[in-house]
Enzyme design. Structure first.
Site, short mmCIF file in Angstrom:
data_model
loop_
_atom_site.label_atom_id
_atom_site.label_comp_id
_atom_site.label_asym_id
_atom_site.label_seq_id
_atom_site.Cartn_x
_atom_site.Cartn_y
_atom_site.Cartn_z
N CYS A 37 0.83 -1.21 0.00
CA CYS A 37 0.00 0.00 0.00
C CYS A 37 0.87 1.26 0.00
CB CYS A 37 -0.97 0.00 1.17
SG CYS A 37 -0.23 -0.49 2.70
N ASN A 38 2.15 1.11 0.27
CA ASN A 38 3.02 2.28 0.31
C ASN A 38 3.99 2.39 -0.86
OD1 ASN A 38 2.11 3.47 2.66
ND2 ASN A 38 3.26 2.06 3.93
N ARG A 39 4.07 1.37 -1.69
CA ARG A 39 5.02 1.45 -2.81
C ARG A 39 4.67 0.49 -3.93
NH1 ARG A 39 9.93 1.76 -1.03
NH2 ARG A 39 9.29 2.06 1.13
N SER B 162 10.31 2.40 5.25
CA SER B 162 8.86 2.27 5.46
C SER B 162 8.28 3.51 6.11
CB SER B 162 8.57 1.07 6.37
OG SER B 162 8.96 -0.11 5.73
N GLN C 120 6.02 -6.06 8.40
CA GLN C 120 5.13 -6.53 7.34
C GLN C 120 5.83 -6.54 5.98
OE1 GLN C 120 1.66 -4.11 7.11
NE2 GLN C 120 0.39 -5.73 6.26
N GLY D 51 -15.64 4.02 24.41
CA GLY D 51 -14.81 4.97 23.67
C GLY D 51 -14.18 4.33 22.45
N MET E 271 -11.02 4.44 21.55
CA MET E 271 -9.77 3.77 21.91
C MET E 271 -10.06 2.41 22.55
SD MET E 271 -6.50 4.37 21.82
CE MET E 271 -6.02 6.06 22.08
#
Lengths: 435, 277
Positions: free
Chosen positions: A51-53, A111, A118, A193, A195
Site C-alpha cells: 500500500c506504500n510502494r 517504510s 510486514q 470509547g 480507543m
C-alpha cells in the site's frame, strides 16, 4: 552480462491517490509479469506492490536495453495511464543502488512506520509470485534471497523492530506479561470509547474465555456485543463484574472515578487476590490512581501506554545507524559476490582469446624456423604466454577494482565486451587457460 | 574420592557452563541469535561432560548407587538442575531462567571440587538412610527452581509496577507462568522434603546416642534450618486456602526458603565425617 534496474514510486514521492492508480492485486501482478516476459524476453523481473510502494525490479542482459523509459512506459501502459502524467513521482536506480534500495526497503528503513515487519512478508510474496511465473533468474533469485536474509538479520540483530507503536498493542503486551493464557480469563469493558474499541479488538484476538460489556447506554453495549460477541451487563452490577474480571478496559465519560480504592479493596477477598490488569483510557480517569498500590493490581492509564509508544519510537530511531550499517555491509558483500561471478567468465574468455592469438603467432613463426629445438619452442611459447599475461594484468586489475569513478562496473564490463570483441563465444583451445 | 582426572574434567565442565552463562548474558548487547546458540551449546556440552564425570566416578568407586559421597551428591544436584533448565527451554521456554539457575549449578560444581576432595563420608547403605538422602536432595533441586523462579517473579512484578519496557531476552515470561512454576516446584519439593524429614527423624530415633547430630539432635542447625524451610514452603502451599499468600509474597517466601536450604546444605558439610550423613 546482467544489468540491474529498478523503478518505482512510494509514499515518499506519491500521495495515496497516485499510489492507488498503480495498485496491483496478485492476479494483476501475474498478468503484468507475463506481459513483461513477452515484451522483454530474457529479462528478469519482480514487481513489489504494497500500500506504500510499487516497484519494478529488473535484470536485463545488456546495458540500456531496455532503457528505463521503456520500463516506465510499460508499467504505465499496464495501468492505462500516460507516463508523462506521473513523471515527477517515479524514481529509478541502477546497479549497486538497486541492491542498496532493496535491502533498505526490506529492512523497513524506507517504510512509513520505521521498523514494521510486514514489508518482509510483502517482499517475499512478490518474489515468490515472480518466481512462480518463471520471470526470475540467475540475478534476481540470489538478490531477493539475500534481501530477505538481510531483512531478517536487521530485525533480529537490531532494536529496529522492537516494541509496539500503538496504545492498543502496548496494552496487549502488558496483558501477556501478566497472564500466560486467556481462555480462562474474563475481560470486562466499561464504556464505549473509540480507543477502548481498538483495545477490545486486540484483546478479542487473544480469545478470552468471557467478554463482559457494560455501558450506561444499553443499546451501545448491545452494539458492541454484536461486534465483539460477549455478554452485556448493567453498571449496577459493577462490583460483581469486577470480582469476575481479570482484565478491565474502562473508558466512560464519568466526571469522577467509578472504581475507587475503597470500592475495590472490599472486593479483593472475593476475588481471591487474583491479579487484575486495569486499562484506564478514560479522560478524566475512571479508576482512582491509588488502586495501583494494592497487591496484584496492575493499573495502566493512557499516559503510561503512550509513554511506551514514545519510547519505542525513540528506541527505533536509535537503531537506524546499526541497521544501515548491516545494509551497507550486505550490499558490499552482495556486489562483491556478484562482480566475481560476472567477471569470472569475461576474464576467462579474454585470456583464452589472447593466448589463442599468441599461440597462432608462435606457430606461424616456428614454421619459418625449421631448426628450432623442442626446448627453444617451449621457451618461445612461455615468452608469448608471459607477454599476454603481463599486457592483460593491469586492465584486469582495474576492472576488478572498478568502483564507479567513471561509471558503474557494469559499464566497464560492457566496454570490455565491446572493445575486446568478447560477445561471440570464442573457441576453447585445450591449453589456453590463463596462467 | 574423585581422581585428579575427574576433578580436571569437572573444572572443564565449570568453564563450559561459565562461558555459556556469559554468552547468555552478553546476548543482550547484540548478536542475540549467535550468542543464544553458543549458550545452548555450552549447556549441552557442560551437561555431557558432567554426566561423563559422574559415570567415571561411579566406575572408579565401583558402585552405581547415587549419593554415596559428597562429590556424587553435588554432581547429581548440578546435573538435575541443568537438565531441568534444558527441559524448560526446549518445551515451554522461559527467557533468562538460566541466569538464575546456572550460577547455582556452577556453585554446586565448585563445591563438588572443593568438598569432594575431602575424605568421603561413610554412608550406610540401608534403604531407610538412602531414601532420606534421595528425598532431601530431590527436594533441594525443586527448591532451587522455586527460589530462582521466585526471583524472576519479583523482577517481572517490579517491572510491571514501574511500567518498564522490556525488550529481547530479559522478558522472563508472564507472572501467571512464573507463579505456576513456583507452585509446582514447591509442591514437589515440599513432598520430598517431608519424606526426607520423616525418614531422617526415624533414622535418628533408631540410633539414640550414636547419631551424627548428637544427643540434642533437635536443636542441631540442620534440623532447625530444615524445619524452617518446611514451614516456609508449607506457608507457600497454603495459598489456595489463604490466597493472600499468592503472588509476590509466595515468591519472596520461596527465596527465603532457598536461602535456609542452602544453610542446611552447608551445615551438612560441617557435620562429623562418619555416620548417617
Amino acid at each position: 552480462m546482467h544489468r540491474l534496474l529498478m523503478l518505482g514510486l512510494s509514499h515518499a514521492t506519491a500521495d495515496l491517490a497516485t499510489r492507488e492508480k498503480f495498485a496491483f492485486n496478485p492476479d494483476q501482478q501475474r498478468e503484468v509479469l507475463e506481459q513483461f516476459k513477452e515484451k522483454f524476453p530474457g529479462c528478469e523481473a519482480v514487481l513489489l506492490c504494497t500500500c506504500n510502494r510499487v516497484e519494478l525490479y529488473a535484470a536485463t542482459k545488456t546495458l540500456n536495453d531496455p532503457p528505463i523509459e521503456e520500463l516506465t512506459s510499460f508499467l504505465c501502459a499496464s495501468r492505462g495511464v500516460r507516463p508523462e502524467e506521473f513523471a515527477s513521482h517515479w524514481y529509478h536506480r541502477s546497479e549497486r543502488a538497486v541492491v542498496h534500495h532493496l535491502f533498505t526497503v526490506v529492512s523497513s528503513l524506507d517504510s512509513m512506520v520505521l521498523g514494521e515487519s510486514q514489508i518482509l512478508g510483502q517482499v517475499r510474496e512478490a518474489y515468490d509470485l515472480a518466481h512462480q511465473q518463471n520471470v526470475t533468474g540467475s540475478l534476481l533469485n540470489p538478490l531477493f534471497q539475500r534481501a530477505l536474509a538481510v531483512g531478517k538479520q536487521v530485525m533480529s540483530e537490531t532494536q529496529l523492530g522492537a516494541g509496539r507503536l500503538s496504545v492498543a498493542s502496548v496494552a496487549i503486551d502488558y496483558a501477556r506479561r501478566i497472564f500466560d493464557h486467556f481462555d480462562d480469563k474474563t475481560v470486562l469493558n466499561i464504556g464505549a470509547g473509540e480507543m477502548a474499541e481498538l483495545v477490545l479488538q486486540h484483546l478479542k484476538e487473544l480469545n478470552p474465555g468471557q467478554l463482559l460489556l457494560c455501558n450506561r447506554s444499553v443499546s451501545r453495549a448491545e452494539e458492541l456485543s454484536r461486534r465483539f460477541g460477549g455478554r452485556t451487563a448493567s453498571l449496577d452490577e459493577l462490583d460483581e463484574l469486577l470480582v469476575a474480571a481479570d482484565i478491565v478496559v474502562t473508558s466512560t465519560g464519568a466526571s469522577e472515578p467509578i472504581i475507587t480504592r475503597a470500592r475495590f479493596e472490599k472486593l479483593l477477598k472475593a476475588r481471591r487476590y487474583r491479579p487484575i490488569f486495569i486499562i484506564d483510557i478514560a479522560m478524566p480517569r475512571d479508576v482512582e490512581p491509588s488502586i495501583e498500590k494494592l497487591e496484584n493490581v496492575y493499573l495502566y492509564n493512557l499516559d503510561h501506554l503512550q509513554q511506551v509508544v514514545s519510547q519505542t519510537q525513540s528506541q527505533r530511531k536509535d537503531a537506524i545507524a546499526a541497521a544501515q550499517q548491516i545494509v551497507l555491509d550486505q550490499v558490499d558483500s552482495f556486489i562483491s559476490w556478484h562482480r566475481r561471478r560476472e567477471l569470472g567468465p569475461l576474464i576467462d574468455s579474454l585470456y583464452q582469446k589472447y593466448h589463442r592469438i599468441a599461440q597462432e603467432e608462435i606457430e606461424r613463426t616456428l614454421n619459418k624456423l625449421p631448426n628450432t629445438t623442442a626446448a627453444e619452442k617451449e621457451h618461445l611459447q612461455e615468452l608469448a604466454r608471459r607477454i599476454v599475461n603481463k599486457l592483460l594484468h593491469d586492465p584486469m586489475r582495474m576492472l576488478k577494482n572498478a568502483e564507479g569513478t567513471h561509471g558503474p562496473p557494469a559499464q566497464y564490463l560492457h566496454a570490455m565486451e565491446k572493445l575486446f570483441g568478447l560477445t561471440e563465444t570464442p573457441e576453447q583451445p585445450p591449453d589456453s587457460e590463463p596462467k | 574420592m574423585p581422581t585428579p582426572g575427574q576433578l580436571a574434567l569437572l573444572i572443564f565442565a565449570i568453564v563450559i557452563f561459565a562461558i555459556g552463562g556469559a554468552a547468555s548474558v552478553l546476548r543482550l548487547q547484540g548478536e542475540p541469535s549467535r550468542r543464544l546458540l553458543l549458550a545452548k551449546q555450552c549447556l549441552y556440552w557442560g551437561l555431557l561432560v558432567s554426566v561423563a564425570v559422574l559415570i567415571w566416578h561411579c566406575i572408579t568407586r565401583g558402585s552405581w548407587i547415587p549419593l554415596e559421597d559428597n562429590f556424587d551428591a553435588m554432581l547429581w544436584l548440578a546435573i538435575l538442575l541443568t537438565a531441568f533448565v534444558l527441559y524448560v527451554q526446549t518445551t515451554k521456554p522461559v527467557e533468562g531462567i538460566d541466569w538464575f539457575i546456572m550460577p547455582i549449578v556452577i556453585l554446586l560444581l565448585v563445591a563438588a571440587v572443593i568438598f569432594g576432595r575431602e575424605k568421603p563420608r561413610l554412608y550406610t547403605l540401608q534403604t531407610w538412610a538412602w531414601v532420606h538422602r534421595v528425598t532431601a536432595y530431590g527436594g533441594a533441586v525443586a527448591f532451587v527452581v522455586a527460589g530462582a523462579v521466585g526471583a524472576m517473579y519479583l523482577i517481572t512484578n517490579a517491572r510491571l509496577r514501574n511500567r518498564l519496557v522490556v525488550t529481547g531476552g530479559t522478558n522472563f515470561g508472564s507472572l501467571e507462568r512464573l507463579e505456576h512454576f513456583t507452585r509446582v516446584s514447591v509442591t514437589l519439593g515440599f513432598a520430598l522434603l517431608t519424606i526426607g524429614l520423616i525418614t531422617g527423624v526415624v533414622e535418628i530415633l533408631h540410633r539414640p546416642g550414636s547419631n551424627p547430630l548428637g544427643r540434642d539432635w533437635f536443636f542441631h542447625p540442620i534440623v532447625l534450618l530444615t524445619l524452617g524451610v518446611w514451614v516456609i514452603y508449607a506457608l507457600v502451599l497454603h495459598a489456595p486456602i489463604n490466597p493472600a499468600f499468592r503472588g509476590r509474597r509466595a515468591a519472596m517466601l520461596s527465596i527465603v526458603g532457598l536461602v535456609l536450604m542452602i544453610g542446611a546444605i552447608i551445615a551438612v558439610q560441617w557435620m562429623p565425617k562418619t555416620g548417617g550423613h
